[in-house]
Design a protein around this motif. Structure first.
Motif, PDB file in Angstrom:
ATOM      1  N   CYS A  62    -232.356 -27.994  30.300  1.00  0.00           N
ATOM      2  CA  CYS A  62    -231.876 -27.100  29.235  1.00  0.00           C
ATOM      3  C   CYS A  62    -233.058 -26.341  28.641  1.00  0.00           C
ATOM      4  CB  CYS A  62    -231.182 -27.920  28.151  1.00  0.00           C
ATOM      5  SG  CYS A  62    -230.769 -26.986  26.669  1.00  0.00           S
ATOM      6  N   CYS A  85    -227.613 -26.639  20.857  1.00  0.00           N
ATOM      7  CA  CYS A  85    -228.541 -26.016  21.805  1.00  0.00           C
ATOM      8  C   CYS A  85    -228.345 -24.512  21.845  1.00  0.00           C
ATOM      9  CB  CYS A  85    -228.353 -26.588  23.203  1.00  0.00           C
ATOM     10  SG  CYS A  85    -229.136 -28.178  23.358  1.00  0.00           S
ATOM     11  N   CYS A  95    -227.324 -26.482  27.457  1.00  0.00           N
ATOM     12  CA  CYS A  95    -226.291 -27.504  27.292  1.00  0.00           C
ATOM     13  C   CYS A  95    -225.016 -26.897  26.741  1.00  0.00           C
ATOM     14  CB  CYS A  95    -226.734 -28.575  26.292  1.00  0.00           C
ATOM     15  SG  CYS A  95    -228.194 -29.477  26.748  1.00  0.00           S
TER      16      CYS A  95
HETATM   17 ZN   LIG Z   1    -229.861 -28.669  25.425  1.00  0.00          ZN
END
Ligand SMILES: [Zn+2]
Length: 89
Positions: free
Chosen positions: A7, A51, A46
């Motif tokens: 990520c 995020c 994500c």
């Molecule tokens: Zn993330």
């Protein structure tokens, strides 16, 4: 074996399908690669509100190297869309 990706916001490593994949088209416009099969460099984030919003903030403050050739405005639009999708789930 499923490829492992990272990520861009929280650096967590997970299987590819656990992320949203964003790629840039030839006009530097961000697109959501829903099937994850667009043959172009992509960034992964994500499927998580936190995020997505952290990435938005990082882009606004110019604190992230996206590693893809994309206009910030267009990736911000895409992130907004993804954020709404996450709320619905
Ligand atoms: Zn993330």
């Amino acid at each position: 074996m499923t490829p492992i990706r990272c990520c861009i916001a929280c650096k967590t490593r997970k299987q590819k399908q656990d992320f949203f994949r964003i790629v840039a088209d030839n006009e530097k416009k961000a697109i959501i690669d829903k099937k994850q099969n667009i043959n172009n460099r992509g960034v992964y984030v994500c499927k998580d509100k936190k995020c997505i919003s952290n990435l938005e903030k990082a882009i606004l403050k110019n604190r992230v190297n996206l590693k893809i050739d994309v206009e910030s405005n267009s990736i911000l639009e895409v992130l907004k869309e993804l954020g709404e999708e996450v709320w619905e789930n």
